[in-house]
Enzyme design. Sequence first.
Site, mmCIF file in Angstrom:
data_model
loop_
_atom_site.group_PDB
_atom_site.id
_atom_site.type_symbol
_atom_site.label_atom_id
_atom_site.label_comp_id
_atom_site.label_asym_id
_atom_site.label_seq_id
_atom_site.Cartn_x
_atom_site.Cartn_y
_atom_site.Cartn_z
ATOM 1 N N ASP A 24 32.855 49.305 -56.540
ATOM 2 C CA ASP A 24 32.609 48.283 -56.183
ATOM 3 C C ASP A 24 33.680 47.781 -54.215
ATOM 4 O O ASP A 24 34.461 46.400 -54.668
ATOM 5 C CB ASP A 24 33.807 47.487 -57.211
ATOM 6 C CG ASP A 24 33.157 48.007 -58.875
ATOM 7 O OD1 ASP A 24 32.342 48.429 -58.562
ATOM 8 O OD2 ASP A 24 34.200 47.659 -60.081
ATOM 9 N N LYS A 133 27.826 48.777 -63.198
ATOM 10 C CA LYS A 133 29.037 48.894 -63.773
ATOM 11 C C LYS A 133 29.315 47.889 -64.445
ATOM 12 O O LYS A 133 29.867 46.663 -63.864
ATOM 13 C CB LYS A 133 29.659 49.633 -63.759
ATOM 14 C CG LYS A 133 30.569 49.242 -63.177
ATOM 15 C CD LYS A 133 31.722 50.703 -62.873
ATOM 16 C CE LYS A 133 32.376 50.045 -61.778
ATOM 17 N NZ LYS A 133 33.991 48.980 -62.214
ATOM 18 N N CYS A 166 39.524 49.926 -60.988
ATOM 19 C CA CYS A 166 37.963 50.348 -61.592
ATOM 20 C C CYS A 166 38.476 51.954 -60.926
ATOM 21 O O CYS A 166 37.211 52.927 -61.353
ATOM 22 C CB CYS A 166 37.222 49.606 -61.346
ATOM 23 S SG CYS A 166 37.122 48.345 -61.846
#
Length: 230
Positions: A24, A133, A166
């Site tokens: 990310d 995701k 995450c």
Amino acid sequence: MTTLTARPEAITFDPQQSALIVVDMQNAYATPGGYLDLAGFDVSTTRPVIANIQTAVTAARAAGMLIIWFQNGWDEQYVEAGGPGSPNFHKSNALKTMRKQPQLQGKLLAKGSWDYQLVDELVPQPGDIVLPKPRYSGFFNTPLDSILRSRGIRHLVFTGIATNVCVESTLRDGFFLEYFGVVLEDATHQAGPEFAQKAALFNIETFFGWVSDVETFCDALSPTSFARIA
């Protein structure tokens, strides 16, 4: 094979049967004006993290590791985010921020938006894999597990943001699926106070994986290191 100095102990792996995972590294998480910044999280110290990830990616690619880039987010209508029946609807700070500030609707973590894009400094190359995701864990509703198993990959080296959300979520899920997870601590950044970073790294090195750093990782992957091991 290469041996990486790490906490709580060194770990040995074959780079060509391992993956570097970049979690990310989007404007949302690493750039002023992105989601985390607008939601009140401090992103002022993410620039060194970006530089360290660049260094780690270059070394990993040269050693033959698979590079996997994750982008967290949803469709423009946020169907993938889940409605009121999903805990994600209630706990996602991006969704909560948009409900509090309706003018941001459609701008935070929406596929195709500036917020969703990877930061300019980090550009996937041919042969890399880019995966969207919809939740914190990169294993949830993605083909990550099948991608790794089909290539015989068992060792995962993690970088990215946020360490305590995450990154840790994906590493934990990998642990339950019998993957060996390593975090490069100076190539990650937390969402929240500094203690969140320390707590996440403590959890990982104590219960779920290993912790190292970019310089040590690059040294372990250098041809000189391979020669010493051979």
